[in-house]
Enzyme design. Structure first.
Site, PDB file in Angstrom:
ATOM      1  N   GLN A   1      -0.055   8.397   7.255  1.00 30.81           N
ATOM      2  CA  GLN A   1       0.525   9.294   8.269  1.00 30.81           C
ATOM      3  C   GLN A   1       1.356   8.493   9.270  1.00 30.81           C
ATOM      4  O   GLN A   1       2.412   8.934   9.701  1.00 30.81           O
ATOM      5  CB  GLN A   1      -0.584  10.078   8.989  1.00 30.81           C
ATOM      6  CG  GLN A   1      -0.071  11.157   9.927  1.00 30.81           C
ATOM      7  CD  GLN A   1       0.720  12.242   9.213  1.00 30.81           C
ATOM      8  OE1 GLN A   1       0.404  12.638   8.095  1.00 30.81           O
ATOM      9  NE2 GLN A   1       1.778  12.725   9.854  1.00 30.81           N
TER      10      GLN A   1
ATOM     11  N   GLU B   1      -2.794  -6.872   7.380  1.00 28.17           N
ATOM     12  CA  GLU B   1      -1.457  -6.810   7.962  1.00 28.17           C
ATOM     13  C   GLU B   1      -1.404  -7.645   9.236  1.00 28.17           C
ATOM     14  O   GLU B   1      -2.434  -7.934   9.854  1.00 28.17           O
ATOM     15  CB  GLU B   1      -1.079  -5.354   8.269  1.00 28.17           C
ATOM     16  CG  GLU B   1       0.292  -5.154   8.909  1.00 28.17           C
ATOM     17  CD  GLU B   1       1.471  -5.673   8.081  1.00 28.17           C
ATOM     18  OE1 GLU B   1       1.525  -6.890   7.796  1.00 28.17           O
ATOM     19  OE2 GLU B   1       2.358  -4.873   7.759  1.00 28.17           O
TER      20      GLU B   1
ATOM     21  N   HIS C   1       0.823  -1.215   0.000  1.00 27.73           N
ATOM     22  CA  HIS C   1       0.000   0.000   0.000  1.00 27.73           C
ATOM     23  C   HIS C   1       0.859   1.269   0.000  1.00 27.73           C
ATOM     24  O   HIS C   1       2.036   1.255   0.337  1.00 27.73           O
ATOM     25  CB  HIS C   1      -0.937   0.011   1.218  1.00 27.73           C
ATOM     26  CG  HIS C   1      -0.201   0.076   2.521  1.00 27.73           C
ATOM     27  ND1 HIS C   1       0.349   1.237   3.027  1.00 27.73           N
ATOM     28  CD2 HIS C   1       0.094  -0.892   3.424  1.00 27.73           C
ATOM     29  CE1 HIS C   1       0.932   0.997   4.177  1.00 27.73           C
ATOM     30  NE2 HIS C   1       0.796  -0.299   4.439  1.00 27.73           N
TER      31      HIS C   1
END
Length: 184
Positions: free
Chosen positions: A11, A80, A7
């Site tokens: 942030q 993940e 991906h």
């Protein structure tokens, strides 16, 4: 052919926070990287894309495949690795006192604490995806182009299975944000 993409940047990537399964969106830099990757690889056609349902992978897949007719199928096995209560932590890579540190320095010695996922569980998840989804399709049609859009540790796990990488070299298979790797 099988292609894997990690991906775009979030942030938390920027702040070096441990993401895991916390659902963090892309930042503008991550969106632009997915668009740039799309332009760079515009001559590639994908028959199907499998993606993690986490927002950062979904957004990356959608941006990368925008303007194509490639179907995107979301699969929880592509999420993940879960780092449990350590998700959101800072300094995990440089702080030997952080229990997650060993995962990144000596993965073969990693023992999860609390609700964190083990590398064995991650490996089982990624192997079941390869065995049940990818390998049968590649066997049926070796010219079919399959794209997987996922995450750092999950990507390492998939690649480790394919390349038969020893656990101590797990992180040698880490790919960059919006990097596209061709396998099989």
């Amino acid at each position: 052919m099988l292609y894997i993409m990690r991906h775009g940047k979030t942030q938390w990537n920027k702040e070096q926070k441990l993401q895991g399964q916390i659902d963090i969106p892309l930042i503008e830099e991550g969106r632009q990287a997915a668009i740039t990757a799309r332009e760079k690889n515009k001559d590639l056609h994908f028959d199907v894309c499998y993606a993690s349902p986490l927002l950062r992978a979904k957004e990356t897949a959608e941006l990368f495949l925008e303007g194509t007719d490639t179907p995107i199928i979301y699969d929880d096995r592509l999420k993940e690795m879960s780092f449990g209560e350590y998700e959101g932590s800072l300094g995990y890579f440089d702080d030997p006192k952080n229990p997650v540190n060993v995962l990144f320095v000596r993965p073969e010695a990693y023992v999860p604490t609390g609700s964190a996922e083990s590398l064995e569980k991650l490996s089982e998840r990624s192997k079941s995806f390869l065995d049940e989804i990818v390998y049968p399709q590649v066997k049926e049609d070796p010219h079919k182009n399959i794209l997987i859009v996922a995450h750092g540790a999950l990507g390492c796990s998939l690649i480790s299975h394919i390349k038969k990488t020893p656990l101590e070299h797990f992180w040698d298979n880490l790919i960059g944000n919006c990097e596209l790797v061709r396998l099989l």
